[in-house]
Design a protein around this motif. Structure first.
Motif, PDB file in Angstrom:
ATOM      1  N   THR A 119       0.805  -1.226   0.000  1.00  0.00           N
ATOM      2  CA  THR A 119       0.000   0.000   0.000  1.00  0.00           C
ATOM      3  C   THR A 119       0.836   1.274   0.000  1.00  0.00           C
ATOM      4  O   THR A 119       0.302   2.360  -0.253  1.00  0.00           O
ATOM      5  CB  THR A 119      -0.910   0.033   1.238  1.00  0.00           C
ATOM      6  OG1 THR A 119      -0.088   0.134   2.423  1.00  0.00           O
ATOM      7  CG2 THR A 119      -1.762  -1.230   1.322  1.00  0.00           C
ATOM      8  N   GLY A 120       2.123   1.163   0.324  1.00  0.00           N
ATOM      9  CA  GLY A 120       2.970   2.338   0.466  1.00  0.00           C
ATOM     10  C   GLY A 120       2.826   3.051   1.797  1.00  0.00           C
ATOM     11  O   GLY A 120       3.525   4.030   2.060  1.00  0.00           O
TER      12      GLY A 120
ATOM     13  N   CYS B 205       2.690   3.951  -4.988  1.00  0.00           N
ATOM     14  CA  CYS B 205       2.770   2.571  -5.476  1.00  0.00           C
ATOM     15  C   CYS B 205       2.474   2.555  -6.984  1.00  0.00           C
ATOM     16  O   CYS B 205       1.690   3.362  -7.482  1.00  0.00           O
ATOM     17  CB  CYS B 205       1.758   1.687  -4.751  1.00  0.00           C
ATOM     18  SG  CYS B 205       2.079   1.492  -2.989  1.00  0.00           S
ATOM     19  N   TRP B 206       3.073   1.604  -7.661  1.00  0.00           N
ATOM     20  CA  TRP B 206       2.973   1.511  -9.117  1.00  0.00           C
ATOM     21  C   TRP B 206       2.415   0.147  -9.506  1.00  0.00           C
ATOM     22  O   TRP B 206       2.684  -0.870  -8.858  1.00  0.00           O
ATOM     23  CB  TRP B 206       4.349   1.730  -9.751  1.00  0.00           C
ATOM     24  CG  TRP B 206       4.966   3.030  -9.335  1.00  0.00           C
ATOM     25  CD1 TRP B 206       5.528   3.317  -8.122  1.00  0.00           C
ATOM     26  CD2 TRP B 206       5.046   4.229 -10.103  1.00  0.00           C
ATOM     27  NE1 TRP B 206       5.965   4.618  -8.089  1.00  0.00           N
ATOM     28  CE2 TRP B 206       5.696   5.205  -9.296  1.00  0.00           C
ATOM     29  CE3 TRP B 206       4.669   4.572 -11.392  1.00  0.00           C
ATOM     30  CZ2 TRP B 206       5.950   6.493  -9.733  1.00  0.00           C
ATOM     31  CZ3 TRP B 206       4.929   5.857 -11.833  1.00  0.00           C
ATOM     32  CH2 TRP B 206       5.547   6.799 -11.015  1.00  0.00           C
TER      33      TRP B 206
ATOM     34  N   VAL C  34       3.377  -0.075 -15.316  1.00  0.00           N
ATOM     35  CA  VAL C  34       2.394   0.495 -16.253  1.00  0.00           C
ATOM     36  C   VAL C  34       1.694   1.741 -15.728  1.00  0.00           C
ATOM     37  O   VAL C  34       0.777   2.245 -16.362  1.00  0.00           O
ATOM     38  CB  VAL C  34       1.345  -0.571 -16.647  1.00  0.00           C
ATOM     39  CG1 VAL C  34       2.001  -1.710 -17.404  1.00  0.00           C
ATOM     40  CG2 VAL C  34       0.619  -1.108 -15.407  1.00  0.00           C
ATOM     41  N   GLY C  35       2.098   2.251 -14.599  1.00  0.00           N
ATOM     42  CA  GLY C  35       1.506   3.492 -14.110  1.00  0.00           C
ATOM     43  C   GLY C  35       1.352   3.509 -12.612  1.00  0.00           C
ATOM     44  O   GLY C  35       1.366   2.471 -11.942  1.00  0.00           O
ATOM     45  N   LYS C  36       1.202   4.722 -12.090  1.00  0.00           N
ATOM     46  CA  LYS C  36       1.038   4.905 -10.657  1.00  0.00           C
ATOM     47  C   LYS C  36      -0.372   4.533 -10.238  1.00  0.00           C
ATOM     48  O   LYS C  36      -1.346   4.894 -10.900  1.00  0.00           O
ATOM     49  CB  LYS C  36       1.343   6.362 -10.281  1.00  0.00           C
ATOM     50  CG  LYS C  36       1.452   6.630  -8.795  1.00  0.00           C
ATOM     51  CD  LYS C  36       1.770   8.090  -8.500  1.00  0.00           C
ATOM     52  CE  LYS C  36       3.165   8.464  -8.938  1.00  0.00           C
ATOM     53  NZ  LYS C  36       3.512   9.847  -8.490  1.00  0.00           N
ATOM     54  N   ARG C  37      -0.481   3.785  -9.128  1.00  0.00           N
ATOM     55  CA  ARG C  37      -1.790   3.392  -8.626  1.00  0.00           C
ATOM     56  C   ARG C  37      -2.435   4.522  -7.854  1.00  0.00           C
ATOM     57  O   ARG C  37      -1.756   5.344  -7.230  1.00  0.00           O
ATOM     58  CB  ARG C  37      -1.675   2.171  -7.698  1.00  0.00           C
ATOM     59  CG  ARG C  37      -1.184   0.919  -8.372  1.00  0.00           C
ATOM     60  CD  ARG C  37      -1.672  -0.336  -7.662  1.00  0.00           C
ATOM     61  NE  ARG C  37      -1.591  -0.273  -6.224  1.00  0.00           N
ATOM     62  CZ  ARG C  37      -0.680  -0.914  -5.496  1.00  0.00           C
ATOM     63  NH1 ARG C  37       0.268  -1.618  -6.095  1.00  0.00           N
ATOM     64  NH2 ARG C  37      -0.685  -0.842  -4.195  1.00  0.00           N
TER      65      ARG C  37
END
Length: 512
Positions: A83-84, A97-98, A110-113
């Motif tokens: 979860t960061g 998080c990514w 593929v991208g930042k969550r």
């Protein structure tokens, strides 16, 4: 506090890397656009988070992965890899998080969550306080208020601080900021808008003079009172002031607050010479910071060697040699007997000429509020494992709290920044009825020129110090033991070893 770290170090994770390039249990830093991203593989799971700690930008690739967490090598902040979430001070901000995909034998970022709300534990309705008052605007007080809001507590929070400045990063006051290497806008733990945005009623320059546990009121200087359902005492410590003749002169200072530091910096702009009284951590960090400003520095202290009682003789000798190499002159086994203008007269009869005096001769816990309220006080405010005092609804955290340490089995009080922050976090949970024992291993760091010393555990007494590595070579680990039991460890350039010992201590406590 430090600016966000961005560059294009490592592989382009958008284009992908081979799965074989990230073996099980390994870490790798690449980039996604201009953001550095840490990849960590554990079996089939691959985590992708910001590559740097949100506290001081420590490189997490050099940290320790334990379970689903990563710990910063510099100051032991801990983050959830899924979860960061910042699980432990000194970091409060989460890691980004990514999202990760695996296809055709490659790993792609593929991208930042989108940031998910942290998971909180729902307290029972009867345990939910309507109003929480925090007395103290330091590490423990701020950490408690921040954690209360992070736990989605919707009640009233009032923070009373007799300081004129909002909570600041106090360790920086004797390190980079004093040295002139950090701007003042690094210092606030949060900007002023944070408190209003999160409905934290921060009252600066406000002194609490008495607590009435029966009516649950905090009485303020000048009249007025505030009711509380739960109260956190986080009043911290205050410097021990000199009582010798001449100690009241304007060029004689202690260092605790931002105002203290500003005053020292202002005089250091024109001063050429400084006498530091005391070879404590604060005194020696001041010495290093002012040497970096080009001042002539002399240190006066009553002991045989600096920090020997805390770090042992081997590290004490190294620290003295390090400072002497950088131009500091020591007068050990001596004390100041008077200050006459620009002259500091020592007990030995020596006279030191100076433009500035900084006293770092210790601190004492500010326990007067607790004492007048009838709380149990014994070399600090006595609390149980939940940080509750002897009075219902009143908790204590930080420099004033004496708590039962589950690792050593002794009641201890620790005057360290990270401990205060972590106790504030635990006290916040327990004011919400979550009954979490405080079981964090004490940790602190000290900076001297280019040398950072990390210390984990707590050893007031030991009968053996095991030295691994080369202290003079700035690559060492010292283990402090009593009756064969490891109590603490100090290290230079061995961050993973230090973190590993912290985790082992935590596991030993959990197994008891």
């Amino acid at each position: 506090m430090t600016p966000k770290h961005t560059n294009t170090t490592g592989p382009d994770l958008v284009r992908g890397i081979g799965i074989a390039d990230l073996p099980d249990g390994s870490k790798l830093v690449g980039h996604c656009g201009d953001a550095q991203v840490l990849l960590m593989r554990r079996g089939p799971q691959i985590f992708a988070v910001d590559a740097h700690c949100t506290h001081y930008n420590g490189p997490l690739v050099d940290g320790l992965v334990s379970g689903d967490t990563v710990r910063c090598p510099w100051h032991h902040a801990c983050f959830d890899l899924s979860t960061g979430e910042a699980l432990r001070a000194p970091a409060f901000r989460p890691l980004a998080c990514w999202s990760v995909e695996q296809r055709d034998g490659k790993i792609f970022v593929v991208g930042k969550r989108k940031r998910a709300e942290p998971t909180t534990r729902e307290p029972s309705a009867e345990a939910m306080p309507g109003k929480i008052v925090i007395v103290g605007g330091g590490a423990a007080g701020f950490a408690a208020a921040e954690r209360l809001r992070r736990e989605q507590y919707a009640g009233s929070i009032v923070m009373l601080s007799d300081d004129e400045a909002p909570p600041v990063d106090r360790p920086n006051l004797s390190k980079d900021y004093l040295a002139g290497k950090a701007p003042e806008d690094w210092l606030p733990l949060r900007g002023e808008s944070y408190y209003s945005k999160n409905q934290i009623d921060l009252r600066l320059g406000t002194q609490a003079v008495r607590i009435d546990p029966h009516t649950r009121e905090v009485i303020l200087a000048g009249g007025g009172s505030i009711f509380y359902d739960r109260l956190l005492l986080a009043t911290g410590a205050e410097p021990v002031h000199l009582t010798i003749p001449g100690a009241d002169q304007p060029h004689v200072h202690t260092l605790r607050s931002l105002a203290d530091c500003r005053a020292i910096i202002e005089q250091a702009k024109t001063a050429e010479r400084v006498v530091v009284l005391g070879a404590s951590f604060i005194g020696l960090e001041v010495a290093a910071a002012l040497r970096s400003r080009g001042m002539d520095v002399q240190v006066v202290a009553p002991h045989k060697q600096p920090l020997g009682r805390v770090m042992g003789p081997q590290m004490g000798d190294f620290i003295r040699a390090l400072h002497e190499k950088n131009g500091v002159v020591f007068h050990m086994e001596d004390i100041a007997s008077s200050i006459n203008g620009n002259e500091v007269v020592l007990r030995s009869g020596k006279t030191l000429t100076t433009d500035l005096v900084v006293a770092g001769i210790g601190v004492r816990p500010r326990t007067s509020l607790a004492e007048s309220a009838g709380l149990t006080v014994d070399r600090g405010v006595v609390v149980n494992c939940f940080l509750q005092t002897s009075a219902p609804g009143i908790f204590a955290a930080g420099d004033i709290a004496r708590w039962p340490d589950p690792y050593s089995g002794e009641d201890i009080r620790v005057e360290h920044w990270v401990v205060a922050e972590r106790q504030g976090q635990t006290a916040a949970l327990n004011m919400l009825g979550q009954n979490e024992k405080f079981a964090a291993v004490p940790f602190f760091w000290s900076q001297h020129y280019d040398v950072r010393i990390n210390y984990v555990g707590h050893a007031e007494r030991w009968d053996k110090i095991e030295v691994e590595g080369d202290i003079a070579g700035k690559d060492c680990l010292l283990r402090f033991k009593r009756d064969g039991h490891l109590l603490a460890a100090a290290s230079i350039s061995r961050d993973i070893d230090n973190l590993t010992i912290e985790v082992a201590m935590e596991r030993e406590m959990a197994a008891r």
